[in-house]
Write a protein that holds these residues in place. Structure first.
Motif, PDB file in Angstrom:
ATOM      1  N   GLY A  63      -2.555   4.542 -15.726  1.00 35.60           N
ATOM      2  CA  GLY A  63      -1.569   4.758 -14.872  1.00 35.60           C
ATOM      3  C   GLY A  63      -1.582   5.001 -13.594  1.00 35.60           C
ATOM      4  O   GLY A  63      -0.879   5.116 -12.889  1.00 35.60           O
ATOM      5  N   LYS A  64      -2.894   5.381 -13.435  1.00 36.70           N
ATOM      6  CA  LYS A  64      -3.189   5.577 -11.946  1.00 36.70           C
ATOM      7  C   LYS A  64      -3.035   4.199 -11.341  1.00 36.70           C
ATOM      8  O   LYS A  64      -3.553   3.281 -11.685  1.00 36.70           O
ATOM      9  CB  LYS A  64      -4.695   6.146 -11.792  1.00 36.70           C
ATOM     10  N   PRO A  65      -2.509   4.231  -9.742  1.00 31.96           N
ATOM     11  CA  PRO A  65      -2.271   3.097  -9.058  1.00 31.96           C
ATOM     12  C   PRO A  65      -3.595   2.422  -8.647  1.00 31.96           C
ATOM     13  O   PRO A  65      -4.532   3.011  -8.351  1.00 31.96           O
ATOM     14  CB  PRO A  65      -1.465   3.648  -7.895  1.00 31.96           C
ATOM     15  N   TYR A  66      -3.688   1.190  -8.692  1.00 29.55           N
ATOM     16  CA  TYR A  66      -4.887   0.441  -8.415  1.00 29.55           C
ATOM     17  C   TYR A  66      -4.501  -0.947  -7.458  1.00 29.55           C
ATOM     18  O   TYR A  66      -3.799  -1.550  -7.750  1.00 29.55           O
ATOM     19  CB  TYR A  66      -5.698  -0.516  -9.601  1.00 29.55           C
TER      20      TYR A  66
ATOM     21  N   ILE B 274       0.891  -1.079  -0.017  1.00 26.19           N
ATOM     22  CA  ILE B 274      -0.111   0.052   0.049  1.00 26.19           C
ATOM     23  C   ILE B 274       0.950   1.289  -0.059  1.00 26.19           C
ATOM     24  O   ILE B 274       0.485   2.268  -0.772  1.00 26.19           O
ATOM     25  CB  ILE B 274      -1.093  -0.113   1.366  1.00 26.19           C
ATOM     26  N   LYS B 275       1.767   1.349   0.948  1.00 31.23           N
ATOM     27  CA  LYS B 275       2.801   2.438   0.896  1.00 31.23           C
ATOM     28  C   LYS B 275       3.522   2.818  -0.400  1.00 31.23           C
ATOM     29  O   LYS B 275       3.669   3.855  -0.873  1.00 31.23           O
ATOM     30  CB  LYS B 275       3.652   2.147   2.043  1.00 31.23           C
ATOM     31  N   GLU B 276       4.043   1.538  -1.119  1.00 31.44           N
ATOM     32  CA  GLU B 276       4.791   1.699  -2.357  1.00 31.44           C
ATOM     33  C   GLU B 276       3.780   2.189  -3.327  1.00 31.44           C
ATOM     34  O   GLU B 276       4.056   2.996  -4.265  1.00 31.44           O
ATOM     35  CB  GLU B 276       5.399   0.342  -2.790  1.00 31.44           C
ATOM     36  N   LEU B 277       2.626   1.725  -3.510  1.00 31.56           N
ATOM     37  CA  LEU B 277       1.640   1.907  -4.554  1.00 31.56           C
ATOM     38  C   LEU B 277       1.216   3.293  -4.558  1.00 31.56           C
ATOM     39  O   LEU B 277       1.049   3.782  -5.531  1.00 31.56           O
ATOM     40  CB  LEU B 277       0.661   0.757  -4.310  1.00 31.56           C
ATOM     41  N   PHE B 278       0.676   3.713  -3.169  1.00 36.74           N
ATOM     42  CA  PHE B 278      -0.090   4.849  -3.366  1.00 36.74           C
ATOM     43  C   PHE B 278       0.816   6.048  -2.721  1.00 36.74           C
ATOM     44  O   PHE B 278       0.161   7.112  -2.127  1.00 36.74           O
ATOM     45  CB  PHE B 278      -1.039   4.706  -2.369  1.00 36.74           C
ATOM     46  N   ALA B 279       2.190   5.909  -2.315  1.00 39.30           N
ATOM     47  CA  ALA B 279       2.953   6.856  -1.757  1.00 39.30           C
ATOM     48  C   ALA B 279       2.828   8.311  -2.515  1.00 39.30           C
ATOM     49  O   ALA B 279       2.452   9.181  -1.914  1.00 39.30           O
ATOM     50  CB  ALA B 279       4.572   6.581  -2.123  1.00 39.30           C
TER      51      ALA B 279
ATOM     52  N   GLY C  77      -9.746  11.262  -9.536  1.00 43.28           N
ATOM     53  CA  GLY C  77      -9.131  10.579  -8.525  1.00 43.28           C
ATOM     54  C   GLY C  77      -7.482  10.059  -8.996  1.00 43.28           C
ATOM     55  O   GLY C  77      -7.177  10.099  -9.985  1.00 43.28           O
ATOM     56  N   LYS C  78      -6.906   9.915  -7.588  1.00 44.00           N
ATOM     57  CA  LYS C  78      -5.380   9.895  -7.924  1.00 44.00           C
ATOM     58  C   LYS C  78      -5.022   8.128  -7.751  1.00 44.00           C
ATOM     59  O   LYS C  78      -3.847   7.950  -8.019  1.00 44.00           O
ATOM     60  CB  LYS C  78      -4.700  10.562  -7.056  1.00 44.00           C
ATOM     61  N   GLY C  79      -5.933   7.517  -7.175  1.00 43.90           N
ATOM     62  CA  GLY C  79      -5.664   6.038  -7.073  1.00 43.90           C
ATOM     63  C   GLY C  79      -6.852   5.575  -6.551  1.00 43.90           C
ATOM     64  O   GLY C  79      -7.694   5.981  -5.893  1.00 43.90           O
ATOM     65  N   PHE C  80      -6.936   4.057  -6.667  1.00 48.57           N
ATOM     66  CA  PHE C  80      -8.114   3.313  -6.269  1.00 48.57           C
ATOM     67  C   PHE C  80      -7.800   2.230  -5.629  1.00 48.57           C
ATOM     68  O   PHE C  80      -6.706   1.465  -5.895  1.00 48.57           O
ATOM     69  CB  PHE C  80      -8.789   2.965  -7.495  1.00 48.57           C
ATOM     70  N   PHE C  81      -8.735   1.713  -4.525  1.00 43.81           N
ATOM     71  CA  PHE C  81      -8.673   0.453  -4.001  1.00 43.81           C
ATOM     72  C   PHE C  81     -10.131   0.035  -3.867  1.00 43.81           C
ATOM     73  O   PHE C  81     -10.920   0.574  -3.274  1.00 43.81           O
ATOM     74  CB  PHE C  81      -8.021   0.598  -2.497  1.00 43.81           C
ATOM     75  N   THR C  82      -9.869  -1.201  -4.438  1.00 46.02           N
ATOM     76  CA  THR C  82     -11.351  -2.133  -4.334  1.00 46.02           C
ATOM     77  C   THR C  82     -11.246  -3.079  -3.406  1.00 46.02           C
ATOM     78  O   THR C  82     -10.546  -4.176  -3.720  1.00 46.02           O
ATOM     79  CB  THR C  82     -11.876  -2.505  -5.863  1.00 46.02           C
ATOM     80  N   GLY C  83     -12.116  -3.104  -2.243  1.00 47.13           N
ATOM     81  CA  GLY C  83     -12.085  -4.347  -1.373  1.00 47.13           C
ATOM     82  C   GLY C  83     -12.871  -5.647  -1.814  1.00 47.13           C
ATOM     83  O   GLY C  83     -13.691  -5.435  -2.577  1.00 47.13           O
TER      84      GLY C  83
END
Lengths: 233, 233
Positions: B115-118, B25-30, B82-88
Motif C-alpha cells: 500500500g505504500k505509494p509508488y 505527484i501531489k495526489e500520490l504522495f500528499a 519509508g513512506k513512499g517511493f519514486f524510481t526515475g
C-alpha cells in the motif's frame, strides 16, 4: 588470415533480402562451395527451417549451398569441419543464448579467427564484437553470458540511427545509449549505418559500403569514418 | 490497497522534468511527506547524487522531501520504514542489476504491494512489470536476473513508438520486437506512449494521461486502450 564481413543490415529499404550483399557473398564464399547458416536469431520468431530456406535461396543464386547449423547432430563438430559461416539477423539475445548453450560460441570464434570466411548481418554482426552489450534488441530471453566472439577489438551497433530532429520523442537516442554503455565499459563502439559493413582481411579492418560509420570512444567526442577508410584505435 | 503510478516518460517534449506529472505527484504522495528516490538507472551516466538533486527540486515544489536510496547505510531497512517511493528512468539493466545486488527488489515490491505509494517513470515503470524483458534499453551491464517487481500482471514498454512509415530504416519496429517477445513468453505487454501512465488503485488498473496505449497479447492482434479505460486481461 581473417576473412570477415560484418554488415549493419541484411536488407536495404525497398530491396530484396541480401540483394545489396550479393557481390560480397560471392567474393567471400567463392572457394567455400558450402556454407553453414546460423539461424538462431529467428527474426519475427521465424522457424530455423524457414529462415534457412530463405537465406539458402539467395545463396543458391550465387552458386553456394547453405545448410542450417540446427540440422547437424553435433553443431560444434559441424563448425570444425565447415568451410564458411553466415549468421543472420533477428534477436541478439536469442542468438547469443543458443550459441552459449550449445557451447559453440568459442568454437565459431576459433574457426573464423583461423581464416574461414564469415558473414554476419545485424545480430550476426553483433556477435563479431567483444560483447553483445550495444545491441538494439529486446532482452526476450536471458543468455548465460553477454560475451561474444571478439573477432574485432570493438563492439558494433548495427542499424545505427542518427537522431531525428523533428521527432518529439523523449526516448534515448542511439548516441545517448552508447554513451551510457561507456559509463560502464571502455570497449570502442562502431555505429554502423544501414548499407555499411566492416571488412576484415587478416589484420586490416576497413569500412565498406555507402554510408559513413560513427565511432564512439569512452570520454571522447564521436567521429565519422568514411567508406574505404581503416577502422583503427 | 495498491497506490501506484507507472508513467511512460518523466518528461514531455519541450517541457520541464516531471512537469506534466506534478498533479500526480501531489495526489500520490500528499500523505507521505518524505519520499525515497531510487536513482540507480542513472540516465546518461549521471551520478546518484546529481540525479537525486534534480528530482528533489521538483518534489520540493510540491512540498515533498526526496532522499536518495543510495544515501542509506541499509537500503532494505530504508524501504521498510519509508513512506513512499519514486524510481526515475535511465538504463533498466543498471537499475535492475543494482536492485538485485542490494537484495531490495523483493523488499520494494512487498512495501508497494502493501500500500505504500509508488511512482515509476520509464525504467522505473519497467520494474513494475513482471520482468524487464520488454525494455528498450541497451544491455550495458549484466543483471543477475531479469525478474522485476510484478506490481501489475503484465509488462510495460515505455516510450512506445508507432512505426514511422516514411522512415527508410530496416531495424525492427517496436511492435515487431514485442511480437518477438511473445514467441518466448506469454506475459501481456502494454505499449505505453509518452504522456500516458498506468494508475493502480487497489485492484483497479486504468490508463491515464492523453494518448491511448497499445496492448499486445500472445497470438492475438494488438489493440488500443483509451485514457480512462481499465486494463484487464
Amino acid at each position: 588470415m581473417k576473412n570477415i564481413v560484418l554488415a549493419s543490415t541484411s536488407t536495404l529499404y525497398g530491396e530484396a533480402y541480401l540483394a545489396y550483399l550479393q557481390p560480397v557473398i560471392k567474393e567471400l564464399f567463392a572457394a567455400a562451395g558450402e556454407v553453414i547458416f546460423v539461424p538462431y536469431a529467428r527474426p519475427g520468431g521465424i522457424s530455423h527451417d524457414e529462415y534457412t530456406a530463405n537465406a539458402a535461396k539467395v545463396f543458391a543464386d550465387a552458386g553456394i549451398t547453405l545448410r542450417g547449423l540446427h540440422t547437424f547432430d553435433n553443431p560444434a563438430e559441424a563448425l570444425r569441419v565447415g568451410k564458411g559461416f553466415f549468421t543472420g539477423g533477428g534477436n541478439t539475445f536469442l542468438l547469443v543464448k543458443q550459441l552459449h548453450e550449445l557451447g559453440v560460441m568459442q568454437v565459431l570464434a576459433e574457426e573464423v579467427s583461423n581464416g574461414k570466411p564469415y558473414l554476419g548481418t545485424s545480430a550476426g554482426s553483433n556477435i563479431g564484437g567483444v560483447n553483445m552489450q550495444t545491441t538494439n534488441d529486446m532482452p526476450i530471453v536471458y543468455p548465460p553470458s553477454f560475451t561474444t566472439m571478439g573477432l574485432v577489438p570493438f563492439n558494433l551497433n548495427p542499424h545505427y540511427l542518427d537522431p531525428i530532429p523533428e521527432l518529439p520523442h523523449m526516448g534515448e537516442t542511439r548516441e545517448t545509449r552508447i554513451k551510457e554503455f561507456h559509463t560502464q565499459q571502455v570497449v570502442p563502439v562502431v555505429g554502423l549505418r544501414e548499407g555499411g559493413w566492416i571488412r576484415v582481411k587478416d589484420t586490416r579492418v576497413t569500412l565498406e559500403g555507402v554510408p559513413a560509420a560513427r565511432i564512439f570512444l569512452p570520454g571522447k567526442p564521436a567521429y565519422e569514418v568514411k567508406s574505404g577508410e581503416e577502422i583503427v584505435f
